[in-house]
Write a protein that holds these residues in place. Structure first.
Motif, PDB file in Angstrom:
ATOM      1  N   HIS A  54     -12.547  -7.693   2.151  1.00  0.00           N
ATOM      2  CA  HIS A  54     -13.212  -7.065   1.149  1.00  0.00           C
ATOM      3  C   HIS A  54     -12.863  -5.682   0.838  1.00  0.00           C
ATOM      4  CE1 HIS A  54     -16.918  -6.062  -0.731  1.00  0.00           C
ATOM      5  NE2 HIS A  54     -17.140  -4.894   0.041  1.00  0.00           N
ATOM      6  N   LEU A  55     -12.664  -5.421  -0.368  1.00  0.00           N
ATOM      7  CA  LEU A  55     -12.259  -4.224  -0.987  1.00  0.00           C
ATOM      8  C   LEU A  55     -13.209  -3.329  -1.543  1.00  0.00           C
ATOM      9  CD1 LEU A  55      -8.878  -5.284  -2.412  1.00  0.00           C
ATOM     10  CD2 LEU A  55      -9.252  -4.292  -0.150  1.00  0.00           C
ATOM     11  N   VAL A  56     -13.120  -1.879  -1.201  1.00  0.00           N
ATOM     12  CA  VAL A  56     -14.006  -0.960  -1.996  1.00  0.00           C
ATOM     13  C   VAL A  56     -13.078  -0.321  -2.792  1.00  0.00           C
ATOM     14  CG1 VAL A  56     -15.943   0.668  -1.534  1.00  0.00           C
ATOM     15  CG2 VAL A  56     -15.690  -1.284  -0.026  1.00  0.00           C
ATOM     16  N   SER A  57     -13.563  -0.088  -3.941  1.00  0.00           N
ATOM     17  CA  SER A  57     -12.975   0.661  -4.982  1.00  0.00           C
ATOM     18  C   SER A  57     -13.547   2.047  -4.897  1.00  0.00           C
ATOM     19  CB  SER A  57     -13.013   0.201  -6.518  1.00  0.00           C
ATOM     20  OG  SER A  57     -12.524   0.998  -7.280  1.00  0.00           O
ATOM     21  N   VAL A  58     -12.513   3.078  -4.592  1.00  0.00           N
ATOM     22  CA  VAL A  58     -13.040   4.528  -4.486  1.00  0.00           C
ATOM     23  C   VAL A  58     -12.393   5.538  -5.448  1.00  0.00           C
ATOM     24  CG1 VAL A  58     -13.155   6.569  -2.970  1.00  0.00           C
ATOM     25  CG2 VAL A  58     -13.383   4.078  -1.816  1.00  0.00           C
ATOM     26  N   SER A  59     -13.262   6.126  -6.333  1.00  0.00           N
ATOM     27  CA  SER A  59     -12.680   7.003  -7.361  1.00  0.00           C
ATOM     28  C   SER A  59     -12.071   8.122  -6.650  1.00  0.00           C
ATOM     29  CB  SER A  59     -13.563   7.376  -8.321  1.00  0.00           C
ATOM     30  OG  SER A  59     -13.411   8.288  -9.157  1.00  0.00           O
ATOM     31  N   THR A  60     -10.930   8.473  -7.044  1.00  0.00           N
ATOM     32  CA  THR A  60     -10.258   9.743  -6.730  1.00  0.00           C
ATOM     33  C   THR A  60     -10.674  10.917  -7.757  1.00  0.00           C
ATOM     34  OG1 THR A  60      -8.176   9.098  -7.910  1.00  0.00           O
ATOM     35  CG2 THR A  60      -8.476   8.471  -5.650  1.00  0.00           C
ATOM     36  N   THR A  61     -11.434  10.600  -8.580  1.00  0.00           N
ATOM     37  CA  THR A  61     -11.905  12.048  -9.489  1.00  0.00           C
ATOM     38  C   THR A  61     -13.121  12.729  -9.099  1.00  0.00           C
ATOM     39  OG1 THR A  61     -12.786  10.512 -11.037  1.00  0.00           O
ATOM     40  CG2 THR A  61     -10.630  10.717 -11.515  1.00  0.00           C
ATOM     41  N   ALA A  66      -3.528  10.661   7.303  1.00  0.00           N
ATOM     42  CA  ALA A  66      -3.818  10.038   8.744  1.00  0.00           C
ATOM     43  C   ALA A  66      -4.390   8.604   8.575  1.00  0.00           C
ATOM     44  CB  ALA A  66      -4.782  11.165   9.175  1.00  0.00           C
ATOM     45  N   ALA A  67      -5.387   8.254   7.419  1.00  0.00           N
ATOM     46  CA  ALA A  67      -6.099   7.025   7.181  1.00  0.00           C
ATOM     47  C   ALA A  67      -4.982   6.145   7.018  1.00  0.00           C
ATOM     48  CB  ALA A  67      -7.083   7.217   6.488  1.00  0.00           C
ATOM     49  N   PHE A  68      -4.044   6.380   6.106  1.00  0.00           N
ATOM     50  CA  PHE A  68      -3.085   5.441   5.817  1.00  0.00           C
ATOM     51  C   PHE A  68      -2.152   5.005   6.780  1.00  0.00           C
ATOM     52  CE2 PHE A  68       1.532   4.672   4.277  1.00  0.00           C
ATOM     53  CZ  PHE A  68       1.139   3.800   3.083  1.00  0.00           C
ATOM     54  N   HIS A  69      -1.712   6.128   7.901  1.00  0.00           N
ATOM     55  CA  HIS A  69      -0.839   5.534   8.861  1.00  0.00           C
ATOM     56  C   HIS A  69      -1.432   4.959  10.014  1.00  0.00           C
ATOM     57  CE1 HIS A  69       2.794   7.530   7.381  1.00  0.00           C
ATOM     58  NE2 HIS A  69       2.012   8.541   7.300  1.00  0.00           N
ATOM     59  N   ALA A  70      -2.744   4.994   9.790  1.00  0.00           N
ATOM     60  CA  ALA A  70      -3.563   4.168  10.712  1.00  0.00           C
ATOM     61  C   ALA A  70      -4.276   2.824  10.350  1.00  0.00           C
ATOM     62  CB  ALA A  70      -5.028   4.723  11.106  1.00  0.00           C
ATOM     63  N   GLY A  71      -3.664   2.531   8.882  1.00  0.00           N
ATOM     64  CA  GLY A  71      -3.647   1.117   8.475  1.00  0.00           C
ATOM     65  C   GLY A  71      -4.879   1.223   7.496  1.00  0.00           C
ATOM     66  N   LYS A  72      -5.461   2.231   7.175  1.00  0.00           N
ATOM     67  CA  LYS A  72      -6.535   2.230   6.025  1.00  0.00           C
ATOM     68  C   LYS A  72      -6.336   2.960   4.994  1.00  0.00           C
ATOM     69  CE  LYS A  72      -9.726   0.984   9.706  1.00  0.00           C
ATOM     70  NZ  LYS A  72      -9.841  -0.404   9.833  1.00  0.00           N
ATOM     71  N   GLY A  73      -6.962   2.688   4.004  1.00  0.00           N
ATOM     72  CA  GLY A  73      -6.834   3.491   2.861  1.00  0.00           C
ATOM     73  C   GLY A  73      -5.305   3.245   2.039  1.00  0.00           C
ATOM     74  N   ALA A 124       0.870  -1.175   0.136  1.00  0.00           N
ATOM     75  CA  ALA A 124      -0.127   0.138   0.006  1.00  0.00           C
ATOM     76  C   ALA A 124       0.850   1.213   0.145  1.00  0.00           C
ATOM     77  CB  ALA A 124      -0.817   0.157   1.221  1.00  0.00           C
ATOM     78  N   THR A 125       0.585   2.325  -1.014  1.00  0.00           N
ATOM     79  CA  THR A 125       1.254   3.278  -0.939  1.00  0.00           C
ATOM     80  C   THR A 125       0.254   4.592  -0.852  1.00  0.00           C
ATOM     81  OG1 THR A 125       0.960   3.594  -3.325  1.00  0.00           O
ATOM     82  CG2 THR A 125       2.852   2.293  -2.373  1.00  0.00           C
ATOM     83  N   LEU A 126       0.926   5.867  -0.420  1.00  0.00           N
ATOM     84  CA  LEU A 126       0.120   6.846  -0.473  1.00  0.00           C
ATOM     85  C   LEU A 126      -0.101   7.531  -1.726  1.00  0.00           C
ATOM     86  CD1 LEU A 126       1.268   9.084   2.597  1.00  0.00           C
ATOM     87  CD2 LEU A 126      -0.941   8.296   2.114  1.00  0.00           C
ATOM     88  N   TRP A 158       4.733  -6.887   2.031  1.00  0.00           N
ATOM     89  CA  TRP A 158       3.562  -6.846   1.128  1.00  0.00           C
ATOM     90  C   TRP A 158       2.215  -6.656   2.416  1.00  0.00           C
ATOM     91  CZ3 TRP A 158       0.333 -11.003   2.079  1.00  0.00           C
ATOM     92  CH2 TRP A 158       1.055 -12.137   2.618  1.00  0.00           C
ATOM     93  N   SER A 159       1.279  -6.250   1.952  1.00  0.00           N
ATOM     94  CA  SER A 159      -0.019  -6.065   2.572  1.00  0.00           C
ATOM     95  C   SER A 159      -1.106  -7.161   2.401  1.00  0.00           C
ATOM     96  CB  SER A 159      -0.425  -4.612   2.831  1.00  0.00           C
ATOM     97  OG  SER A 159       0.649  -3.530   3.118  1.00  0.00           O
ATOM     98  N   LEU A 160      -1.284  -7.253   1.188  1.00  0.00           N
ATOM     99  CA  LEU A 160      -2.120  -8.137   0.881  1.00  0.00           C
ATOM    100  C   LEU A 160      -1.634  -9.166  -0.404  1.00  0.00           C
ATOM    101  CD1 LEU A 160      -5.210  -5.600   0.104  1.00  0.00           C
ATOM    102  CD2 LEU A 160      -5.047  -6.939   2.048  1.00  0.00           C
TER     103      LEU A 160
END
Length: 139
Positions: free
Chosen positions: A132-139, A41-48, A29-31, A81-83
């Motif tokens: 379970h992954l959720v795809s989130v658009s960044t646009t 903040a979410a990334f460092h908390a292990g989310k996103g 996982a990368t930012l 790796w994470s996943l």
């Protein structure tokens, strides 16, 4: 058969009538570039974060003793790796997929992961539990 963890997947693949090749794409996982303070903040908390393939391999399910053995082997050959995303290719009419077909399938998986298209793949976390992954658009 219900797949509750990676070891269930191994057992299922081993029981298939046609031999299988498991396709494994290990993900870090990368930012994202220009990440917001909230994303950081979410990334460092292990989310996103964004999913980035760091290594891949195909294996006969009988070559993998367990998820724990796969995790140990991956530590010897690649970066953290994470996943791990999994899929498979089957033999057809007694014919194994060629190296080229297997490699093409792995590259297709990588392209789909980068695009956020996870259909036909099972992701597992570092404990071998399904994710379970959720795809989130960044646009």
């Amino acid at each position: 058969m219900e797949i509750n963890n990676f070891n269930d997947l191994l057992e299922f693949a081993r029981r298939e009538s046609e031999p299988q090749r498991l396709l494994l794409v290990f993900i870090g996982a990368t930012l994202p570039e220009n990440a917001s303070a909230e994303q950081i903040a979410a990334f460092h908390a292990g989310k996103g974060g964004e999913l980035e393939p760091v290594m891949y391999v195909d294996k006969d399910p009988h070559e993998i003793l367990s998820f724990e053995a796969l995790t140990a082997e991956s530590a010897d050959y690649g970066p953290p790796w994470s996943l791990v995303f999994t899929s498979s290719v089957s033999w057809r009419d007694g014919r194994a997929p060629t190296s080229e077909e297997t490699e093409a399938s792995l590259h297709h998986m990588i392209e789909c992961i980068r695009a956020g298209l996870f259909e036909g793949m099972l992701p597992f976390d570092r404990d071998g539990e399904p994710v379970h992954l959720v795809s989130v658009s960044t646009t």
